[in-house]
Write a protein that holds these residues in place. Sequence first.
Motif, PDB file in Angstrom:
ATOM      1  N   PRO A  27     -31.789  -2.472  -2.353  1.00 49.62           N
ATOM      2  CA  PRO A  27     -32.270  -1.889  -3.620  1.00 49.62           C
ATOM      3  C   PRO A  27     -31.666  -0.520  -3.921  1.00 49.62           C
ATOM      4  O   PRO A  27     -31.366  -0.203  -5.075  1.00 49.62           O
ATOM      5  N   MET A  28     -31.474   0.308  -2.896  1.00 50.46           N
ATOM      6  CA  MET A  28     -30.874   1.622  -3.114  1.00 50.46           C
ATOM      7  C   MET A  28     -29.403   1.483  -3.503  1.00 50.46           C
ATOM      8  O   MET A  28     -28.899   2.212  -4.362  1.00 50.46           O
ATOM      9  N   HIS A  29     -28.713   0.542  -2.885  1.00 46.04           N
ATOM     10  CA  HIS A  29     -27.319   0.272  -3.243  1.00 46.04           C
ATOM     11  C   HIS A  29     -27.208  -0.162  -4.699  1.00 46.04           C
ATOM     12  O   HIS A  29     -26.314   0.272  -5.426  1.00 46.04           O
ATOM     13  N   ASN A  30     -28.129  -0.988  -5.142  1.00 49.01           N
ATOM     14  CA  ASN A  30     -28.044  -1.567  -6.483  1.00 49.01           C
ATOM     15  C   ASN A  30     -28.445  -0.585  -7.584  1.00 49.01           C
ATOM     16  O   ASN A  30     -27.868  -0.619  -8.678  1.00 49.01           O
ATOM     17  N   ASP A  31     -29.424   0.270  -7.314  1.00 49.10           N
ATOM     18  CA  ASP A  31     -30.051   1.026  -8.405  1.00 49.10           C
ATOM     19  C   ASP A  31     -29.911   2.546  -8.335  1.00 49.10           C
ATOM     20  O   ASP A  31     -30.027   3.219  -9.362  1.00 49.10           O
ATOM     21  N   TYR A  32     -29.672   3.102  -7.152  1.00 53.30           N
ATOM     22  CA  TYR A  32     -29.867   4.545  -6.984  1.00 53.30           C
ATOM     23  C   TYR A  32     -29.021   5.390  -7.924  1.00 53.30           C
ATOM     24  O   TYR A  32     -29.524   6.345  -8.509  1.00 53.30           O
ATOM     25  N   PHE A  33     -27.750   5.082  -8.092  1.00 50.86           N
ATOM     26  CA  PHE A  33     -26.912   5.974  -8.892  1.00 50.86           C
ATOM     27  C   PHE A  33     -27.094   5.794 -10.386  1.00 50.86           C
ATOM     28  O   PHE A  33     -27.175   6.768 -11.131  1.00 50.86           O
ATOM     29  N   TRP A  34     -27.173   4.554 -10.868  1.00 54.59           N
ATOM     30  CA  TRP A  34     -27.094   4.344 -12.319  1.00 54.59           C
ATOM     31  C   TRP A  34     -28.437   4.207 -13.017  1.00 54.59           C
ATOM     32  O   TRP A  34     -28.536   4.426 -14.229  1.00 54.59           O
ATOM     33  N   HIS A  35     -29.503   3.856 -12.303  1.00 50.56           N
ATOM     34  CA  HIS A  35     -30.779   3.600 -12.975  1.00 50.56           C
ATOM     35  C   HIS A  35     -31.470   4.908 -13.349  1.00 50.56           C
ATOM     36  O   HIS A  35     -31.479   5.868 -12.581  1.00 50.56           O
ATOM     37  N   ASP A  36     -32.081   4.936 -14.555  1.00 47.75           N
ATOM     38  CA  ASP A  36     -32.745   6.145 -15.040  1.00 47.75           C
ATOM     39  C   ASP A  36     -33.898   6.591 -14.147  1.00 47.75           C
ATOM     40  O   ASP A  36     -34.284   7.767 -14.164  1.00 47.75           O
ATOM     41  N   ALA A  37     -34.438   5.673 -13.365  1.00 47.46           N
ATOM     42  CA  ALA A  37     -35.539   6.037 -12.471  1.00 47.46           C
ATOM     43  C   ALA A  37     -35.097   7.081 -11.450  1.00 47.46           C
ATOM     44  O   ALA A  37     -35.911   7.861 -10.950  1.00 47.46           O
ATOM     45  N   TYR A  38     -33.795   7.120 -11.157  1.00 47.84           N
ATOM     46  CA  TYR A  38     -33.276   8.056 -10.162  1.00 47.84           C
ATOM     47  C   TYR A  38     -32.421   9.161 -10.783  1.00 47.84           C
ATOM     48  O   TYR A  38     -31.675   9.835 -10.067  1.00 47.84           O
ATOM     49  N   SER A  39     -32.522   9.364 -12.065  1.00 53.96           N
ATOM     50  CA  SER A  39     -31.651  10.338 -12.738  1.00 53.96           C
ATOM     51  C   SER A  39     -31.759  11.736 -12.166  1.00 53.96           C
ATOM     52  O   SER A  39     -30.761  12.457 -12.046  1.00 53.96           O
ATOM     53  N   GLU A  40     -32.968  12.168 -11.810  1.00 55.79           N
ATOM     54  CA  GLU A  40     -33.173  13.536 -11.336  1.00 55.79           C
ATOM     55  C   GLU A  40     -33.131  13.651  -9.822  1.00 55.79           C
ATOM     56  O   GLU A  40     -33.507  14.679  -9.261  1.00 55.79           O
ATOM     57  N   TYR A  41     -32.676  12.609  -9.156  1.00 53.03           N
ATOM     58  CA  TYR A  41     -32.506  12.641  -7.709  1.00 53.03           C
ATOM     59  C   TYR A  41     -31.097  13.123  -7.378  1.00 53.03           C
ATOM     60  O   TYR A  41     -30.172  12.973  -8.186  1.00 53.03           O
ATOM     61  N   PRO A  42     -30.882  13.700  -6.204  1.00 49.38           N
ATOM     62  CA  PRO A  42     -29.540  14.204  -5.866  1.00 49.38           C
ATOM     63  C   PRO A  42     -28.540  13.072  -5.706  1.00 49.38           C
ATOM     64  O   PRO A  42     -28.854  12.028  -5.120  1.00 49.38           O
ATOM     65  N   VAL A  43     -27.349  13.264  -6.222  1.00 49.83           N
ATOM     66  CA  VAL A  43     -26.300  12.259  -6.069  1.00 49.83           C
ATOM     67  C   VAL A  43     -25.843  12.245  -4.611  1.00 49.83           C
ATOM     68  O   VAL A  43     -25.760  13.279  -3.955  1.00 49.83           O
ATOM     69  N   VAL A  44     -25.578  11.046  -4.090  1.00 48.31           N
ATOM     70  CA  VAL A  44     -25.064  10.893  -2.726  1.00 48.31           C
ATOM     71  C   VAL A  44     -23.885   9.933  -2.783  1.00 48.31           C
ATOM     72  O   VAL A  44     -23.532   9.409  -3.840  1.00 48.31           O
ATOM     73  N   GLY A  45     -23.283   9.678  -1.633  1.00 53.21           N
ATOM     74  CA  GLY A  45     -22.104   8.812  -1.623  1.00 53.21           C
ATOM     75  C   GLY A  45     -20.880   9.511  -2.178  1.00 53.21           C
ATOM     76  O   GLY A  45     -19.928   8.861  -2.616  1.00 53.21           O
ATOM     77  N   ILE A  46     -20.907  10.844  -2.156  1.00 54.85           N
ATOM     78  CA  ILE A  46     -19.814  11.662  -2.695  1.00 54.85           C
ATOM     79  C   ILE A  46     -19.064  12.315  -1.545  1.00 54.85           C
ATOM     80  O   ILE A  46     -19.673  13.014  -0.723  1.00 54.85           O
ATOM     81  N   SER A  47     -17.768  12.131  -1.482  1.00 57.20           N
ATOM     82  CA  SER A  47     -16.962  12.786  -0.458  1.00 57.20           C
ATOM     83  C   SER A  47     -16.736  14.246  -0.828  1.00 57.20           C
ATOM     84  O   SER A  47     -16.970  14.660  -1.968  1.00 57.20           O
ATOM     85  N   TRP A  48     -16.259  15.012   0.133  1.00 55.03           N
ATOM     86  CA  TRP A  48     -15.921  16.419  -0.112  1.00 55.03           C
ATOM     87  C   TRP A  48     -14.869  16.516  -1.206  1.00 55.03           C
ATOM     88  O   TRP A  48     -14.936  17.380  -2.080  1.00 55.03           O
ATOM     89  N   SER A  49     -13.888  15.621  -1.182  1.00 58.15           N
ATOM     90  CA  SER A  49     -12.819  15.633  -2.180  1.00 58.15           C
ATOM     91  C   SER A  49     -13.359  15.337  -3.577  1.00 58.15           C
ATOM     92  O   SER A  49     -12.921  15.934  -4.567  1.00 58.15           O
TER      93      SER A  49
END
Length: 455
Positions: free
Chosen positions: A253-275
Amino acid sequence: MKKLLLSSIAFVFLLTSCGSKTKGELVGVQGKKWYPEKPFGMELIPRGSYIMGKSEEDQAKVLNAPTKTVTVRSFYMDDTEITNSEYRQFVEWVKDSITRTKLAILADDLGLGPDDGGIGEYAFKDADTTKSSAYDKYMLDNYSGMGETGYEGRALNKDVDLIWDVSDYPDEYYTEIMVDSIYLSEEESYNGQRSVDVTRLKYKYSWMDIESAARAAKSGKGSRKDFIRTEELEIYPDTTVWIRDFEYSYNEPMHNDYFWHDAYSEYPVVGISWSQAKAFCNWRTKFKNDDQKSRGRQFVNQFRLPTEAEWEYAARGGIEGGTYPWGGPYVISDTGCFMANFKPQRGDYAADAALYTVEAKSYEPNDFNLYNMAGNVSEWTNSSYDPSAYDYVSTMNPNGGDQSNTRKVIRGGSWKDVAYFLQVSTRDYEYSDSARSYIGFRTVQDFMGEEDATQ
């Protein structure tokens, strides 16, 4: 003779008028008055000194953070970690830029313009590149998101909205671009849903390696162009981290929804490399300066990742010798509530009322009004990790920025870490090309102005 006399009089008048303004004094070049503007969503961290490193017991016996008194200059820092919503703004900008570029190129190939309607409305706005300023050409050459296209220097038409509803596509050419160049193929889609091909969302930018150039200048080696670096990388978060970081764990569920769903809009972005975090900083600077240019205002200085020393100083919130951002030494308040989002007990992630991440403005901020400087997600810094860095870095604005070292310092601990990693002096690292479900970032900007200015 009469013309010569008039010219002489005019020249004398010009000299006299210039002198009358300065009265013959050395007053300097009169530019516009600079008023420091507090960036949106940031807090001013005042300059100061502190004891960097572990003054308390080093329980983990890492022996890589001996105490050292250092001083840092004033800077602004995001009051929260960069959220999904904020990072999506970056992704949407890149997606729109690439789409407009592809539409404009096809319209140009077909010889279509705004008067022809359809895809012609997205034709290049100005075919005469001689009218573009050096800044405009630089931006168009380096920020199309598509690499070399052969159409560099051509202005995109951003006055016409893009159409994303397939039923409203204006013509077959528009459909061709959207279906074949932006979205995944039918073979890669399922349940009748076609998603954007995120591997095509690439951001290209250039920057100058000032530190290397300055050192080379001392020896007289190299020219300016030798230190201009160009980066091009995919910028969409790696959502698979939610599954890959945890073997034999159900996190789909986190893989499917965490980044794009509005329910998580104000949560910190993850899966981001230093670059990718560095690319975001570059885009944020460009995005702000594009607006500054349109308003006829002076450019702001760059947004960037904080140095390790800046991060620790900001996390301490002005508390000398504090173990945590709130002081410490405990992680539970007087009322029995946990002070941060972390793993307080073995295997019990939810004991602090949060299983994964929480909204970026959760828990109480520290005395610099910064949220979640401990827990929630660990944060990238600009500094490279070296166990002995504290032994040799400067005591003024220290930074262990070795570009050849791909181990980058992360700070603050995360939702999956024990309390030790939440301590303001604890050091940890990750490789610059790695992305994790527990690492995010926040940005800083140098403060230019009076040190005692109130914001």
